[in-house]
Design an enzyme around this catalytic site. Sequence first.
Site, PDB file in Angstrom:
ATOM      1  CB  THR A   1      -0.917   0.043   1.243  1.00 33.59           C
ATOM      2  OG1 THR A   1      -1.678  -1.161   1.299  1.00 33.59           O
ATOM      3  CG2 THR A   1      -1.853   1.234   1.178  1.00 33.59           C
TER       4      THR A   1
ATOM      5  CE  LYS B   1      -5.048  -1.390   1.482  1.00 31.82           C
ATOM      6  NZ  LYS B   1      -6.013  -2.180   2.246  1.00 31.82           N
TER       7      LYS B   1
ATOM      8  CE  LYS C   1       1.641   2.109   4.824  1.00 33.46           C
ATOM      9  NZ  LYS C   1       1.010   1.137   3.929  1.00 33.46           N
TER      10      LYS C   1
HETATM   11  N1  LIG Z   1      -1.386  -6.424   7.537  1.00 33.07           N
HETATM   12  C1  LIG Z   1      -2.481  -6.148   6.881  1.00 33.07           C
HETATM   13  O1  LIG Z   1      -3.588  -6.429   7.342  1.00 33.07           O
HETATM   14  C2  LIG Z   1      -2.451  -5.482   5.551  1.00 33.07           C
HETATM   15  C3  LIG Z   1      -1.359  -4.776   5.110  1.00 33.07           C
HETATM   16  N2  LIG Z   1      -1.389  -4.174   3.886  1.00 33.07           N
HETATM   17  C4  LIG Z   1      -0.228  -3.443   3.385  1.00 33.07           C
HETATM   18  O2  LIG Z   1       0.710  -4.430   2.958  1.00 33.07           O
HETATM   19  C5  LIG Z   1       2.045  -3.987   3.204  1.00 33.07           C
HETATM   20  C6  LIG Z   1       2.749  -4.986   4.098  1.00 33.07           C
HETATM   21  O3  LIG Z   1       2.022  -5.080   5.310  1.00 33.07           O
HETATM   22  P1  LIG Z   1       2.422  -6.113   6.468  1.00 33.07           P
HETATM   23  O4  LIG Z   1       2.868  -7.395   5.882  1.00 33.07           O
HETATM   24  O5  LIG Z   1       1.305  -6.092   7.417  1.00 33.07           O
HETATM   25  O6  LIG Z   1       3.665  -5.347   7.096  1.00 33.07           O
HETATM   26  P2  LIG Z   1       4.855  -5.885   8.005  1.00 33.07           P
HETATM   27  O7  LIG Z   1       5.295  -4.716   8.794  1.00 33.07           O
HETATM   28  O8  LIG Z   1       4.483  -7.145   8.698  1.00 33.07           O
HETATM   29  O9  LIG Z   1       5.990  -6.251   6.907  1.00 33.07           O
HETATM   30  C7  LIG Z   1       6.658  -5.239   6.216  1.00 33.07           C
HETATM   31  C8  LIG Z   1       7.650  -5.844   5.241  1.00 33.07           C
HETATM   32  O10 LIG Z   1       8.365  -4.765   4.607  1.00 33.07           O
HETATM   33  C9  LIG Z   1       9.767  -4.995   4.797  1.00 33.07           C
HETATM   34  N3  LIG Z   1      10.486  -3.723   4.853  1.00 33.07           N
HETATM   35  C10 LIG Z   1      10.243  -2.642   5.621  1.00 33.07           C
HETATM   36  N4  LIG Z   1      11.106  -1.649   5.374  1.00 33.07           N
HETATM   37  C11 LIG Z   1      11.949  -2.102   4.411  1.00 33.07           C
HETATM   38  C12 LIG Z   1      13.045  -1.554   3.712  1.00 33.07           C
HETATM   39  N5  LIG Z   1      13.463  -0.298   3.953  1.00 33.07           N
HETATM   40  N6  LIG Z   1      13.666  -2.315   2.796  1.00 33.07           N
HETATM   41  C13 LIG Z   1      13.249  -3.565   2.534  1.00 33.07           C
HETATM   42  N7  LIG Z   1      12.200  -4.165   3.150  1.00 33.07           N
HETATM   43  C14 LIG Z   1      11.549  -3.434   4.074  1.00 33.07           C
HETATM   44  C15 LIG Z   1       9.869  -5.763   6.090  1.00 33.07           C
HETATM   45  O11 LIG Z   1      11.134  -6.388   6.168  1.00 33.07           O
HETATM   46  P3  LIG Z   1      11.754  -6.833   7.597  1.00 33.07           P
HETATM   47  O12 LIG Z   1      11.161  -8.168   7.890  1.00 33.07           O
HETATM   48  O13 LIG Z   1      13.208  -6.864   7.370  1.00 33.07           O
HETATM   49  O14 LIG Z   1      11.342  -5.782   8.597  1.00 33.07           O
HETATM   50  C16 LIG Z   1       8.705  -6.737   5.907  1.00 33.07           C
HETATM   51  O15 LIG Z   1       9.053  -7.766   5.032  1.00 33.07           O
HETATM   52  C17 LIG Z   1       1.908  -2.576   3.810  1.00 33.07           C
HETATM   53  O16 LIG Z   1       2.002  -1.645   2.774  1.00 33.07           O
HETATM   54  C18 LIG Z   1       0.501  -2.591   4.402  1.00 33.07           C
HETATM   55  O17 LIG Z   1      -0.045  -1.291   4.491  1.00 33.07           O
HETATM   56  C19 LIG Z   1      -2.461  -4.278   3.038  1.00 33.07           C
HETATM   57  C20 LIG Z   1      -3.556  -4.990   3.421  1.00 33.07           C
HETATM   58  C21 LIG Z   1      -3.655  -5.615   4.719  1.00 33.07           C
HETATM   59  O1  LIG Z   2      -5.000  -2.622   4.728  1.00 32.22           O
HETATM   60  C1  LIG Z   2      -5.576  -3.274   5.558  1.00 32.22           C
HETATM   61  C2  LIG Z   2      -6.744  -4.089   5.282  1.00 32.22           C
HETATM   62  O2  LIG Z   2      -7.289  -4.725   6.226  1.00 32.22           O
HETATM   63  O3  LIG Z   2      -7.172  -4.129   4.119  1.00 32.22           O
END
Ligand SMILES: NC(=O)C1=CN([C@@H]2O[C@H](COP(=O)(O)OP(=O)(O)OC[C@H]3O[C@@H](n4cnc5c(N)ncnc54)[C@H](OP(=O)(O)O)[C@@H]3O)[C@@H](O)[C@H]2O)C=CC1
Ligand SMILES: O=CC(=O)O
Length: 290
Positions: A94, A169, A237
């Site tokens: 996102t 989104k 965010k």
């Molecule tokens: N969780 C949810 O319910 C939902 C989330 N989203 C969106 O999906 C995306 C991922 O969410 P989610 O999985 O929950 O997030 P997490 O915080 O669990 O995971 C984030 C991921 O991004 C990586 N990351 C962060 N910073 C960097 C960087 N500078 N360089 C490389 N890798 C990086 C992390 O790596 P590391 O492991 O090393 O920290 C990890 O793999 C977000 O944009 C979120 O808004 C969308 C729908 C639902």
């Molecule tokens: O981005 C979060 C979700 O639940 O969708």
Amino acid sequence: MEFGFLGLGIMGKAMAINLLRHGFKVTIWNRTLSKCDELVQHGASVGETPATVVKKCKYTIAMLSDPSAALSVVFDKDGVLEHINGKCYIDMSTVDADTSSKISEAIKAKGGYFLEAPVSGSKKPAEDGQLIILAAGDKALYDEVLPAFDVLGKKSFFLGEVGNGAKMKLVVNMIMGSMMNAFSEGITLAERSGLNPGTLLDVLDLGAISNGMFKLKGPTMLQNSYSPAFPLKHQQKDMRLALALGDENAVSMPVAAAANEAFKKARSMGLGDLDFSAVHETLKAPDHSS
Ligand SMILES: NC(=O)C1=CN([C@@H]2O[C@H](COP(=O)(O)OP(=O)(O)OC[C@H]3O[C@@H](n4cnc5c(N)ncnc54)[C@H](OP(=O)(O)O)[C@@H]3O)[C@@H](O)[C@H]2O)C=CC1
Ligand SMILES: O=CC(=O)O
């Protein structure tokens, strides 16, 4: 079909496991390498850098935390751009439309193909392959990867030019974050005015404003339990990026702005890594309790 997969957080891990479970070959990369171990048990291969993953796989999916992570994985040394010529990149993180457009332009300039495809739905829908996929960009690429989207999601939308998926989104999550705050205030008001908040949940569930989020999060909020499915820092965010989209389009959004302040306050209380429903805790802070 073989996919690269960059980013194994809450969502990426569940999505990559789903692809493996349905017979796709998957090569993974994560900034924190140890998070790859569990997926290797499920049959994934590991790439050393985003560039090596893209070099190996025709299609690479990214599921990263925010715009700065999405940009860094593409543009930094050993990043996606290094081997993108002739390859396909699908960013499901996102982010805002500007970030997505920057990535799209750079990839196309190097001879690659780009699709943005953020998702609606959280940890459980990701585990169950029940996400809602909001794709935009290269339509031919969208059609090619539909077999993977059919595994990851229950419905995919193709929304036209790059940026439209990101905007859709953000609009959805702006509504969700605002609703979460109204819900949280309602639970607190019920409690403080002597009502049983459990009964409030039952009443809400029977009426016109019944919805999946109230049903899922209500019971855990009543137990002050906020195990992260959707981390609060990501919801804040999304509010910030949605408010910026409102700025660009001169849309007044006082409800979303107030909700953003509540999420910021929750972050300042150290709650950013908990579930976004932990915004409920802001109403219990000392300045609200007397
Ligand atoms: N969780 C949810 O319910 C939902 C989330 N989203 C969106 O999906 C995306 C991922 O969410 P989610 O999985 O929950 O997030 P997490 O915080 O669990 O995971 C984030 C991921 O991004 C990586 N990351 C962060 N910073 C960097 C960087 N500078 N360089 C490389 N890798 C990086 C992390 O790596 P590391 O492991 O090393 O920290 C990890 O793999 C977000 O944009 C979120 O808004 C969308 C729908 C639902
Ligand atoms: O981005 C979060 C979700 O639940 O969708």
